[in-house]
Enzyme design. Structure first.
Site, mmCIF file in Angstrom:
data_model
loop_
_atom_site.group_PDB
_atom_site.id
_atom_site.type_symbol
_atom_site.label_atom_id
_atom_site.label_comp_id
_atom_site.label_asym_id
_atom_site.label_seq_id
_atom_site.Cartn_x
_atom_site.Cartn_y
_atom_site.Cartn_z
ATOM 1 N N ARG A 111 -3.194 -28.388 -35.108
ATOM 2 C CA ARG A 111 -3.621 -27.203 -35.223
ATOM 3 C C ARG A 111 -4.639 -27.146 -33.532
ATOM 4 N NH1 ARG A 111 -7.193 -30.269 -33.250
ATOM 5 N NH2 ARG A 111 -8.904 -31.304 -34.821
ATOM 6 N N GLU A 165 -16.938 -27.446 -32.569
ATOM 7 C CA GLU A 165 -16.339 -28.384 -32.051
ATOM 8 C C GLU A 165 -17.392 -29.540 -32.736
ATOM 9 O OE1 GLU A 165 -12.982 -29.554 -31.984
ATOM 10 O OE2 GLU A 165 -13.471 -28.420 -30.149
ATOM 11 N N ASP A 167 -18.530 -29.961 -38.009
ATOM 12 C CA ASP A 167 -17.556 -29.455 -39.148
ATOM 13 C C ASP A 167 -18.295 -30.323 -40.695
ATOM 14 O OD1 ASP A 167 -16.423 -31.650 -38.664
ATOM 15 O OD2 ASP A 167 -14.043 -30.481 -39.170
ATOM 16 N N SER A 187 -4.821 -33.098 -33.662
ATOM 17 C CA SER A 187 -4.844 -33.045 -35.550
ATOM 18 C C SER A 187 -3.473 -33.598 -36.198
ATOM 19 C CB SER A 187 -5.195 -31.494 -36.011
ATOM 20 O OG SER A 187 -5.513 -32.023 -37.842
ATOM 21 N N SER A 188 -2.784 -34.430 -35.119
ATOM 22 C CA SER A 188 -1.747 -35.501 -35.815
ATOM 23 C C SER A 188 -1.611 -35.385 -36.704
ATOM 24 C CB SER A 188 -0.697 -35.774 -34.797
ATOM 25 O OG SER A 188 -1.131 -37.438 -34.710
ATOM 26 N N ASP A 218 -9.103 -29.741 -39.826
ATOM 27 C CA ASP A 218 -7.815 -29.900 -39.888
ATOM 28 C C ASP A 218 -7.130 -29.674 -40.503
ATOM 29 O OD1 ASP A 218 -9.445 -31.032 -37.405
ATOM 30 O OD2 ASP A 218 -8.537 -32.863 -37.977
ATOM 31 N N LYS A 220 -9.016 -42.766 -33.075
ATOM 32 C CA LYS A 220 -10.316 -42.412 -33.048
ATOM 33 C C LYS A 220 -10.330 -43.228 -33.834
ATOM 34 C CE LYS A 220 -10.715 -37.934 -35.406
ATOM 35 N NZ LYS A 220 -9.816 -38.013 -35.730
HETATM 36 P P1 NG1 Z 1 -9.386 -33.976 -33.855
HETATM 37 O O1 NG1 Z 1 -9.312 -33.796 -33.158
HETATM 38 O O2 NG1 Z 1 -8.382 -34.593 -35.153
HETATM 39 O O3 NG1 Z 1 -9.556 -35.945 -33.683
HETATM 40 C C1 NG1 Z 1 -11.504 -34.551 -35.403
HETATM 41 C C2 NG1 Z 1 -11.937 -34.342 -37.147
HETATM 42 C C3 NG1 Z 1 -11.910 -32.957 -37.317
HETATM 43 C C4 NG1 Z 1 -13.744 -32.137 -36.228
HETATM 44 C C5 NG1 Z 1 -13.422 -32.755 -35.291
HETATM 45 C C6 NG1 Z 1 -14.144 -31.939 -33.814
HETATM 46 C C7 NG1 Z 1 -10.348 -35.915 -38.429
HETATM 47 C C8 NG1 Z 1 -9.348 -36.008 -39.307
HETATM 48 N N1 NG1 Z 1 -10.903 -34.401 -38.149
HETATM 49 O O4 NG1 Z 1 -10.521 -34.130 -35.217
HETATM 50 O O5 NG1 Z 1 -12.436 -32.997 -38.547
HETATM 51 O O6 NG1 Z 1 -14.676 -33.042 -37.042
HETATM 52 O O7 NG1 Z 1 -12.564 -33.913 -34.907
HETATM 53 O O8 NG1 Z 1 -14.203 -31.076 -34.138
HETATM 54 O O9 NG1 Z 1 -11.413 -36.676 -38.319
#
Ligand code: NG1
Length: 493
Positions: free
Chosen positions: A61, A67, A70, A169-170, A214, A259
Site C-alpha cells: 500500500r 502518518e 494509526d 508495507s511488504s 497496513d 523497522k
Molecule cells: P510501514 O510503512 O510499513 O513501515 C508503519 C506501520 C503502520 C504505520 C506507519 C506510519 C507496521 C507494520 N506498519 O508502516 O502501522 O504506523 O508505519 O504511518 O509497522
C-alpha cells in the site's frame, strides 16, 4: 499494562465494507498478475510435485495522508498498490509441517518447521528473518481458533514484488497473506475486517507496536479508490474517490529502513503513550492511569482538534523531557517507567519529545479528515483551489514528519525538494527514515514529466551498484505512477 493491544474487531450488525468474506475466484488470464501466478504455480509444482490447491494475493500500500497516527487510534487514508505478495498453497492434512519455498532465489532462504512448535525468534540485532512474518500469520489463526486449533500441513511457494523496507508495507502484506492462507486451509470463513484485525494483532509478535493501517488496507482496498480507514470505535473503511485526473506517483529513495531492526518506530509509540498519560493526568481525570491513546483522551475530554493542540502546547511546554521529569509528573518510579511504558527495544530511552510527537499526531489526524472532506467536495463540485488545498495538506504533513516527528532522511528530502521545484506536492509515506515519497500530480501528463525529472535528477545520479541494478529497466521499479488496486484475493485455477 499490556502492550499487546487488540485491534478493533468486526462489526457483525453493521453491513459495510469489509463485512464480506474473501471469495474464492477463478483465476482469469486478463488479470495483470496472471503471468506471475502461473510462474509461481509452475515453481510450486517443481518443488512439491503437485498442483497448488489455491493462490493468495495481498497488495502493498501507499499511504496518501495520515502518518504515524494509526497507533494513536486515528484514521488514515491509504490505497493498495499493484505490487503484491503472492502465494501458491497446498494443504497436507496428514502431516504437521510448514514448508516455505520462496521463488525469489538468492534473496530468501527456504524454511521448514513443525506446526506444533511455532517459534518466532527475535534476534537482538539485525531484525527477524523473513519467514517469521509468515509464522506470525499462522499464530494469529492459531489464537483465533484457540482450543479448536489442529495443525494442518502447508506447502507454500511465494513471491513478492513489493519493495522491501520501503514504507510500502511488504511485511504486512506477507503477514496478511499468511493469515488468509492459514484460515483457508483451516476451512474458516472470516470476514475481511476480522482478518485485518487478526493480521494487525499477530504482526506485533515481530516486536513493532504498530497500528493497523497496513493490514486494514490489505483487506479492505477496492480497485479505483483510496480508503479512509477508521480504527475507533471500530474498524471501518470508507471508499474515497481521489480527484478526477490526479495521478499519484511513488518514488523510492532506495534508503532501506528495516523497522523491526531499529528502535525508532517503537520510540515514537512510547512517546505518544507517555504524552497521553501526562495530558490525562493534567486534566485531573479520576481514571487518568488508564489512558495510552490520544484518541481515547480526546473522546473523554470532548476535545476538538484545535483545543487538543492548545492543551498540548500548554501542558507539554518543554522541548525535551528526561526520565526524572516523567517519573515525577506521573508519580512513578524508573522501574515502573521501564516496565509499563518502555518496550524491549526502547529500554535505553533517556529523553522524550512528548510535545513534538503529540502535536504531530493531533494535527496530522486533522489533516486526514480535511483531506477526505475535500475529496468528497470535489466529487460534487470541481475546484482548482480545493485540489491545491490537498497538495498543501500533503506538504504540511511532510513538514510535520520532518520537524516534529523526525522521521525523514536526507535522500527523502532531496526527492521532496525536487518535487517542490516541479510544483508537485510530495511527502514521505509509511514509517519513514528512508523508503518512499508519495506525490500528487494534476494529470497523467504532469506525472510523466515529473517522473522524467526524478529519473534525470535523482535516479541517474545513484551510486554505481544501484545504477547497474535499476537503470536497465529505466528505473520503472523505483519510480512509478500508481493506481488503487484490490485488497486480498483468493484464486483457484
Ligand atoms: P510501514 O510503512 O510499513 O513501515 C508503519 C506501520 C503502520 C504505520 C506507519 C506510519 C507496521 C507494520 N506498519 O508502516 O502501522 O504506523 O508505519 O504511518 O509497522
Amino acid at each position: 499494562m499490556s502492550h499487546q493491544r487488540k485491534m478493533a474487531t468486526s462489526d457483525e450488525n453493521n453491513s459495510s465494507l469489509g463485512d464480506e468474506h474473501v471469495a474464492v475466484q477463478k483465476l482469469q488470464p486478463q488479470a495483470n498478475f496472471y503471468e506471475r501466478l502461473i510462474k509461481l504455480g509452475a515453481f510450486y509444482k517443481q518443488q512439491f510435485s503437485k498442483e497448488p490447491d489455491f493462490y493468495v494475493r495481498v497488495p502493498g500500500r501507499v499511504n496518501i495522508i495520515g502518518e504515524h497516527v494509526d497507533y494513536c487510534g486515528y484514521s488514515v487514508l491509504p490505497m493498495a498498490v499493484e505490487q503484491s505478495i503472492i502465494l501458491a498453497v497446498g494443504s497436507v492434512p496428514k502431516n504437521d509441517q510448514l514448508q516455505l519455498r520462496p521463488l525469489d532465489e538468492g534473496k530468501f532462504q527456504i524454511f521448514d518447521s513443525d506446526l506444533n512448535t511455532l517459534d518466532i525468534k527475535l534476534p537482538k540485532t539485525g531484525g527477524p528473518a523473513w519467514y517469521n512474518y509468515y509464522l506470525c500469520g499462522i499464530k494469529g489463526i492459531q489464537e483465533q481458533l484457540g482450543k479448536k486449533w489442529r495443525p494442518i500441513g502447508m506447502q507454500v511457494a511465494l513471491s513478492g514484488n513489493v519493495p522491501l523496507a520501503a514504507g510500502l508495507s511488504s511485511s504486512s502484506a506477507l503477514v496478511s497473506a499468511a493469515v488468509l492462507a492459514t484460515a483457508h486451509v483451516q476451512g474458516m470463513h472470516l470476514d475481511r475486517k476480522l482478518l485485518a484485525s487478526i493480521s494487525a494483532s499477530c504482526e506485533q509478535y515481530i516486536g513493532t507496536h504498530s497500528g493497523g493501517m497496513d493490514q486494514a488496507i490489505a483487506y479492505l482496498a477496492k480497485q479505483g479508490c483510496a480508503q479512509h480507514i477508521e480504527f475507533h470505535p471500530k474498524l471501518k473503511g470508507t471508499p474515497v474517490t481521489l480527484p478526477a485526473g490526479s495521478c499519484f506517483v511513488v518514488a523510492n529513495s532506495l534508503v532501506q529502513k528495516k523497522k523491526a531492526a531499529s528502535s525508532d518506530y517503537n520510540e515514537r509509540v512510547v512517546e505518544c503513550r507517555l504524552a497521553t498519560r501526562w495530558l490525562a493526568k493534567s486534566q485531573k481525570l479520576p481514571n487518568w492511569q488508564e489512558f495510552i491513546r490520544f484518541i481515547d483522551l480526546e473522546e473523554e475530554c470532548n476535545l476538538d482538534n484545535a483545543a487538543y493542540a492548545q492543551l498540548i502546547e500548554k501542558q507539554l511546554s518543554k522541548p525535551l523531557y528526561t526520565r526524572e521529569d516523567i517519573c515525577e509528573a506521573l508519580g512513578i518510579t524508573e522501574q515502573q517507567l521501564e516496565m509499563d511504558f518502555l518496550t524491549p527495544s526502547t529500554q535505553h530511552m533517556q529523553q522524550f519529545k512528548l510535545r513534538q510527537r503529540a502535536l504531530h499526531v493531533i494535527q496530522e489526524s486533522g489533516r486526514v479528515v480535511k483531506f477526505r472532506q475535500i475529496c468528497e467536495q470535489l466529487q460534487r463540485r470541481p475546484s482548482k483551489q480545493d485540489v491545491e488545498q490537498l497538495g498543501k495538506l500533503m506538504q504540511q504533513s511532510h513538514h510535520s514528519l520532518r520537524e516534529l516527528y523526525e522521521c525523514s532522511h536526507p535522500d527523502l528530502e532531496r526527492l521532496v525538494a525536487l518535487s517542490v521545484k516541479q510544483g508537485v506536492s510530495a511527502r514521505v509515506t509509511g514509517a519513514g527514515w528512508g523508503g518512499c515519497i508519495v506525490a500528487m500530480c494534476d494529470s497523467v501528463n504532469a506525472a510523466a514529466d515529473y517522473v522524467k525529472v526524478l529519473k534525470r535528477e535523482y535516479y541517474a545520479q545513484l551510486p554505481t551498484h544501484l545504477l547497474e541494478r535499476y537503470q536497465p529497466n529505466d528505473f520503472n521499479e523505483v519510480v512509478f505512477a500508481t493506481v488503487p488496486s484490490n485488497g486480498a484475493e483468493l484464486f483457484v485455477q
